[in-house]
Design a protein around this motif. Structure first.
Motif, short mmCIF file in Angstrom:
data_model
loop_
_atom_site.label_atom_id
_atom_site.label_comp_id
_atom_site.label_asym_id
_atom_site.label_seq_id
_atom_site.Cartn_x
_atom_site.Cartn_y
_atom_site.Cartn_z
N GLU A 161 -16.79 3.28 6.04
CA GLU A 161 -16.97 1.97 6.65
C GLU A 161 -15.67 1.44 7.25
O GLU A 161 -15.67 0.89 8.37
CB GLU A 161 -17.51 0.99 5.60
CG GLU A 161 -18.94 1.29 5.16
CD GLU A 161 -19.36 0.48 3.94
OE1 GLU A 161 -20.47 0.70 3.45
OE2 GLU A 161 -18.57 -0.38 3.48
N MET A 162 -14.57 1.61 6.53
CA MET A 162 -13.28 1.17 7.05
C MET A 162 -12.93 1.93 8.33
O MET A 162 -12.46 1.34 9.32
CB MET A 162 -12.18 1.37 6.00
CG MET A 162 -12.24 0.40 4.84
SD MET A 162 -10.97 0.74 3.57
CE MET A 162 -9.44 0.45 4.49
N HIS A 163 -13.16 3.23 8.31
CA HIS A 163 -12.85 4.06 9.47
C HIS A 163 -13.69 3.64 10.68
O HIS A 163 -13.16 3.51 11.80
CB HIS A 163 -13.11 5.52 9.13
CG HIS A 163 -12.82 6.47 10.25
ND1 HIS A 163 -11.54 6.73 10.71
CD2 HIS A 163 -13.65 7.23 11.02
CE1 HIS A 163 -11.59 7.60 11.69
NE2 HIS A 163 -12.85 7.92 11.91
N ALA A 164 -14.98 3.40 10.46
CA ALA A 164 -15.87 2.99 11.55
C ALA A 164 -15.45 1.64 12.13
O ALA A 164 -15.63 1.39 13.33
CB ALA A 164 -17.30 2.93 11.05
N ALA A 165 -14.87 0.78 11.29
CA ALA A 165 -14.44 -0.54 11.75
C ALA A 165 -13.01 -0.53 12.29
O ALA A 165 -12.49 -1.59 12.68
CB ALA A 165 -14.54 -1.54 10.60
N GLY A 166 -12.36 0.65 12.32
CA GLY A 166 -11.00 0.75 12.82
C GLY A 166 -9.96 0.16 11.88
O GLY A 166 -8.86 -0.20 12.31
N GLN A 167 -10.29 0.07 10.60
CA GLN A 167 -9.38 -0.51 9.62
C GLN A 167 -8.51 0.56 8.97
O GLN A 167 -8.92 1.71 8.85
CB GLN A 167 -10.17 -1.25 8.53
CG GLN A 167 -11.00 -2.40 9.05
CD GLN A 167 -11.93 -2.95 7.99
OE1 GLN A 167 -12.04 -2.44 6.88
NE2 GLN A 167 -12.61 -4.04 8.32
N GLN A 168 -7.32 0.16 8.54
CA GLN A 168 -6.45 1.02 7.76
C GLN A 168 -6.14 0.33 6.43
O GLN A 168 -6.33 -0.88 6.29
CB GLN A 168 -5.15 1.31 8.51
CG GLN A 168 -5.36 2.07 9.81
CD GLN A 168 -4.05 2.47 10.46
OE1 GLN A 168 -2.98 2.06 10.05
NE2 GLN A 168 -4.13 3.29 11.51
N GLY A 169 -5.68 1.11 5.46
CA GLY A 169 -5.34 0.52 4.18
C GLY A 169 -5.46 1.54 3.06
O GLY A 169 -5.66 2.74 3.29
N SER A 170 -5.34 1.05 1.85
CA SER A 170 -5.41 1.92 0.68
C SER A 170 -6.59 1.52 -0.20
O SER A 170 -7.04 0.37 -0.20
CB SER A 170 -4.11 1.83 -0.13
OG SER A 170 -3.84 0.49 -0.52
N ILE A 171 -7.08 2.51 -0.94
CA ILE A 171 -8.16 2.31 -1.91
C ILE A 171 -7.68 2.94 -3.22
O ILE A 171 -7.18 4.07 -3.22
CB ILE A 171 -9.47 2.98 -1.45
CG1 ILE A 171 -9.93 2.39 -0.11
CG2 ILE A 171 -10.56 2.83 -2.51
CD1 ILE A 171 -11.06 3.17 0.53
N VAL A 172 -7.83 2.22 -4.30
CA VAL A 172 -7.45 2.73 -5.62
C VAL A 172 -8.70 2.82 -6.48
O VAL A 172 -9.49 1.87 -6.54
CB VAL A 172 -6.41 1.83 -6.31
CG1 VAL A 172 -6.08 2.37 -7.70
CG2 VAL A 172 -5.14 1.73 -5.47
N THR A 173 -8.88 3.95 -7.14
CA THR A 173 -9.97 4.09 -8.08
C THR A 173 -9.47 4.75 -9.36
O THR A 173 -8.28 5.10 -9.46
CB THR A 173 -11.15 4.88 -7.47
OG1 THR A 173 -12.29 4.74 -8.33
CG2 THR A 173 -10.82 6.36 -7.31
N LEU A 174 -10.35 4.89 -10.33
CA LEU A 174 -9.96 5.39 -11.65
C LEU A 174 -10.47 6.80 -11.88
O LEU A 174 -11.64 7.10 -11.64
CB LEU A 174 -10.51 4.47 -12.75
CG LEU A 174 -10.19 2.99 -12.62
CD1 LEU A 174 -10.72 2.24 -13.84
CD2 LEU A 174 -8.70 2.75 -12.45
N LEU A 175 -9.56 7.66 -12.33
CA LEU A 175 -9.94 8.96 -12.88
C LEU A 175 -10.10 8.70 -14.37
O LEU A 175 -9.12 8.61 -15.10
CB LEU A 175 -8.86 10.00 -12.58
CG LEU A 175 -9.21 11.48 -12.75
CD1 LEU A 175 -8.14 12.36 -12.12
CD2 LEU A 175 -9.40 11.86 -14.21
N CYS A 176 -11.35 8.54 -14.80
CA CYS A 176 -11.62 7.95 -16.12
C CYS A 176 -11.34 8.89 -17.28
O CYS A 176 -10.85 8.47 -18.32
CB CYS A 176 -13.07 7.49 -16.18
SG CYS A 176 -13.51 6.35 -14.86
N ASP A 177 -11.71 10.17 -17.13
CA ASP A 177 -11.46 11.15 -18.19
C ASP A 177 -11.52 12.55 -17.60
O ASP A 177 -11.93 12.75 -16.46
CB ASP A 177 -12.41 10.99 -19.38
CG ASP A 177 -13.88 11.21 -19.03
OD1 ASP A 177 -14.20 11.47 -17.85
OD2 ASP A 177 -14.72 11.12 -19.93
N GLY A 178 -11.10 13.51 -18.39
CA GLY A 178 -11.14 14.89 -17.95
C GLY A 178 -12.54 15.48 -18.11
O GLY A 178 -13.41 14.92 -18.77
#
Length: 359
Positions: free
Chosen positions: A307-324
């Protein structure tokens, strides 16, 4: 023993218990923030907060520490208390670790479908298992066991949102922003997490508002969970009988007291097969296995990236690697197990591999 002496001894034990937990924290390093560049989406960068590096291997280590400190400082736990928890596995692993540190008996009330490696880890840390066939009964069974043993039901589902200091004190949100400080986009456009108790999303959402940050919070939720339904319609509080997500650790059949929808900006419902496909693709990208809830988070991130790419937006996204992924070798990484549940995860794996792969 006089009442005054008994109270003094209990307070002495309490001080030592808190000291042990704080000393354990001081011996621990912060978890890594892994950067993943996305060649097909220039200007957008994905970061994984790797919670699998905690001593008990999951995001729930933070919660368990907070819950024990909260219960200790409320004097709900003493030197002879049996601690009870209702859990899908990971929280119980972490709580068993802290219970053994304090010399306390610990009983985990878990659904009978909980992955065997998680049960083995609970026992490894000295915990006992009480399995139930119907996941909806874990709460009442935990209450009953606490009453029978004269113990304390620590109740992650009620106390998760209040046991963690959301203003700071090195909670997960503060850690993320500290680690992002030198990146091109230090204030993420989005932070993405799942909801099991709701404690993590409440902590992050409140922190964003308290610090007056523009980052938005997205909660990725299994398709067969009540949380995203409740977010859209507050009158929905319980799933129909027989409707349950396969992704352990996130998603619930009822709205938990610690889930705070008002601090969530968006929710994305994720089918189980897509969670598993995303999990598989990320495991291949990292060269090590991750768990199913990480796949759920990543699928939601993919939606936001596109969605960000389609809207021409840049930026960062942070998510969680919850467990192995070691805990899921007999489930999410077992082809027979997946086939038996009719999960076609390969299309999702290919889509996420494309997101993570070369342009």
């Amino acid at each position: 023993m006089s009442e005054g002496k008994a109270g003094e001894d209990r307070r002495t034990w309490l001080r030592e218990a808190v000291r042990r937990i704080e000393a354990d924290y001081n011996r621990s390093a912060d978890t890594h923030l892994i950067r993943l560049d996305l060649p097909r989406y220039p200007g957008i960068t994905l970061y994984l907060k790797d919670e699998s590096s905690h001593p008990t291997g999951s995001l729930k280590h933070r919660l368990a520490r907070s819950l024990f400190l909260y219960a200790l400082c409320n004097e709900w736990i003493g030197p002879d208390t049996c601690v009870i928890e209702a859990s899908s596995g990971s929280t119980a692993v972490s709580e068993a670790y802290f219970a053994r540190m304090l010399g306390l008996r610990f009983i985990a009330v878990v659904p009978a479908t909980t992955a065997q490696p998680k049960l083995d880890e609970i026992r490894f840390h000295g915990g006992e298992i009480h399995a139930v066939d119907d996941p909806r009964t874990v709460y009442q069974v935990a209450h009953d066991l606490a009453r029978q043993t004269g113990g304390h039901y620590i109740d992650q589902f009620t106390y998760a949102e209040r046991a963690t200091d959301w203003r700071g004190n090195n909670n997960i949100a503060e850690s993320i922003f500290h680690q992002m400080a030198e990146e091109e986009h230090p204030e993420p456009s989005w932070i993405v997490c799942g909801a099991g108790t709701g404690g993590t999303s409440a902590t992050i959402g409140r922190f964003l508002r308290y610090r007056r940050l523009s980052s938005q919070l997205c909660v990725a939720d299994p398709e067969h969970s009540i949380f995203h339904r409740h977010f859209a319609d507050r009158s929905q509080t319980m799933l129909p009988e027989g409707c349950a997500a396969m992704i352990e650790g996130i998603g619930r059949p009822r709205v938990e007291p610690s889930f705070v929808p008002g601090v969530v900006d968006r929710m994305i419902a994720v089918p189980d097969a897509d969670s598993i496909g995303a999990m598989r693709a990320l495991s291949a990208r990292l060269g090590r296995r991750v768990g199913g809830s990480t796949g759920t988070n990543l699928w939601a991130c993919a939606r936001i990236v596109e969605e960000m790419h389609a809207a021409g937006q840049q930026g960062s996204i942070v998510t969680l690697l919850c467990d192995g992924g070691e805990r899921y070798g007999c489930t999410y990484y077992d082809e027979e197990w997946l086939a038996g549940r009719g999960l076609d995860w390969r299309p999702a794996e290919a889509r996420i591999a494309g997101l993570l792969g070369p342009a």
